[in-house]
Design a protein around this motif. Structure first.
Motif, mmCIF file in Angstrom:
data_model
loop_
_atom_site.group_PDB
_atom_site.id
_atom_site.type_symbol
_atom_site.label_atom_id
_atom_site.label_comp_id
_atom_site.label_asym_id
_atom_site.label_seq_id
_atom_site.Cartn_x
_atom_site.Cartn_y
_atom_site.Cartn_z
ATOM 1 N N GLN A 31 0.839 -1.202 0.000
ATOM 2 C CA GLN A 31 0.000 0.000 0.000
ATOM 3 C C GLN A 31 0.874 1.253 0.000
ATOM 4 O OE1 GLN A 31 -3.217 0.624 -0.367
ATOM 5 N NE2 GLN A 31 -3.765 -1.534 -0.555
ATOM 6 N N ALA A 32 1.923 1.251 0.825
ATOM 7 C CA ALA A 32 2.842 2.400 0.861
ATOM 8 C C ALA A 32 3.500 2.601 -0.501
ATOM 9 C CB ALA A 32 3.909 2.188 1.939
ATOM 10 N N PRO A 37 4.474 9.730 -5.256
ATOM 11 C CA PRO A 37 4.170 10.731 -6.277
ATOM 12 C C PRO A 37 4.039 10.056 -7.641
ATOM 13 C CG PRO A 37 5.959 11.485 -4.874
ATOM 14 C CD PRO A 37 5.697 10.051 -4.512
ATOM 15 N N ASP A 38 2.963 10.388 -8.332
ATOM 16 C CA ASP A 38 2.659 9.706 -9.586
ATOM 17 C C ASP A 38 1.879 10.670 -10.475
ATOM 18 O OD1 ASP A 38 1.993 7.924 -11.574
ATOM 19 O OD2 ASP A 38 0.611 6.750 -10.352
ATOM 20 N N HIS A 39 2.589 11.550 -11.131
ATOM 21 C CA HIS A 39 1.996 12.570 -11.989
ATOM 22 C C HIS A 39 1.053 11.929 -13.005
ATOM 23 C CE1 HIS A 39 2.812 16.212 -14.838
ATOM 24 N NE2 HIS A 39 1.603 16.216 -14.347
ATOM 25 N N ALA A 114 8.161 4.880 -10.285
ATOM 26 C CA ALA A 114 8.426 3.471 -9.965
ATOM 27 C C ALA A 114 9.575 3.351 -8.970
ATOM 28 C CB ALA A 114 8.724 2.687 -11.240
ATOM 29 N N ALA A 115 10.608 4.179 -9.141
ATOM 30 C CA ALA A 115 11.723 4.157 -8.196
ATOM 31 C C ALA A 115 11.263 4.594 -6.805
ATOM 32 C CB ALA A 115 12.857 5.054 -8.693
ATOM 33 N N CYS A 116 10.393 5.595 -6.756
ATOM 34 C CA CYS A 116 9.841 6.011 -5.461
ATOM 35 C C CYS A 116 9.064 4.872 -4.812
ATOM 36 C CB CYS A 116 8.935 7.229 -5.633
ATOM 37 S SG CYS A 116 9.800 8.771 -5.936
ATOM 38 N N LEU A 121 8.549 1.020 -0.430
ATOM 39 C CA LEU A 121 8.533 -0.370 0.047
ATOM 40 C C LEU A 121 9.587 -0.564 1.130
ATOM 41 C CD1 LEU A 121 8.018 -2.569 -3.079
ATOM 42 C CD2 LEU A 121 7.619 -3.405 -0.803
ATOM 43 N N GLN A 122 10.799 -0.058 0.864
ATOM 44 C CA GLN A 122 11.884 -0.185 1.832
ATOM 45 C C GLN A 122 11.540 0.509 3.147
ATOM 46 O OE1 GLN A 122 15.288 1.242 -0.738
ATOM 47 N NE2 GLN A 122 16.202 -0.581 0.193
ATOM 48 N N LEU A 123 11.023 1.729 3.048
ATOM 49 C CA LEU A 123 10.704 2.479 4.264
ATOM 50 C C LEU A 123 9.592 1.800 5.057
ATOM 51 C CD1 LEU A 123 10.853 6.143 2.927
ATOM 52 C CD2 LEU A 123 12.555 4.974 4.346
#
Length: 185
Positions: A31-32, A37-39, A114-116, A121-123
């Motif tokens: 979910q996170a 951000p996804d323009h 996608a990188a965000c 996911l890591q955070l």
């Protein structure tokens, strides 16, 4: 853990053990990862979760097959074994550019989103007490992993997020010298 501590102390860890996140914890992580951000609300990311013993065995086999098929050599085979056994869970993050909307955004913007998602996911894993590491390199270009992850022609695997319980204490903040990264006007 408060958000600022999480952001300033997250570190990659290569010492990951079981248990991996359970279904509820994984749901929170995913979910996170989709709230980044996804323009244009393009949703240019896909996730492949590898967590069962059979899935991990298949993953390890694909890493070995990649080394063999691409003639990467013995040193890469050792790395494949290491990566394949580093964590009890692997989440493949795939950049899947979306051009099927009325006003598509540039692919580079979508790749940043996608990188965000990988970082989120890591955070989210770290916030729940799990350590992780983002692996790239020769694995993300593997035709075998691309096929297994269902990648289309323009899709790219941007990372393998290996997740598990911390196997050892990770260091805290790096205390980055910001002068080389920041200019002020």
């Amino acid at each position: 853990m408060d958000a600022l501590t999480l952001l300033t102390t997250r570190r990659s860890s290569k010492k990951l053990t079981a248990p991996a996140p359970n279904a509820g914890q994984l749901e929170i992580m995913l979910q996170a990862a989709t709230q980044v951000p996804d323009h244009g609300n393009m949703r240019p990311f896909r996730f492949t979760v590898i967590e069962s013993e059979a899935g991990m065995a298949r993953f390890r086999g694909l890493l070995r097959q990649t080394v063999t098929a691409l003639n990467f050599g013995e040193e890469s085979m050792i790395k494949a074994e290491k990566v394949g056994n580093m964590a009890p869970m692997v989440i493949g993050v795939t950049f899947a550019p979306n051009q099927e909307v009325p006003k598509p955004k540039p692919e580079w913007e979508q790749m940043l989103s996608a990188a965000c998602s990988a970082y989120a996911l890591q955070l989210a894993a770290k916030a729940q007490g799990f350590d992780n590491i983002w692996i790239t390199g020769l694995w993300t270009n593997s035709p075998l992993l691309r096929e297994a992850f269902g990648c289309g022609e323009k899709d790219r695997i941007i990372g393998l997020i290996l997740v598990g319980t911390p196997g050892e204490e990770t260091c805290g903040a790096k205390n980055t010298d910001l002068t080389q990264f920041v200019s002020r006007w």
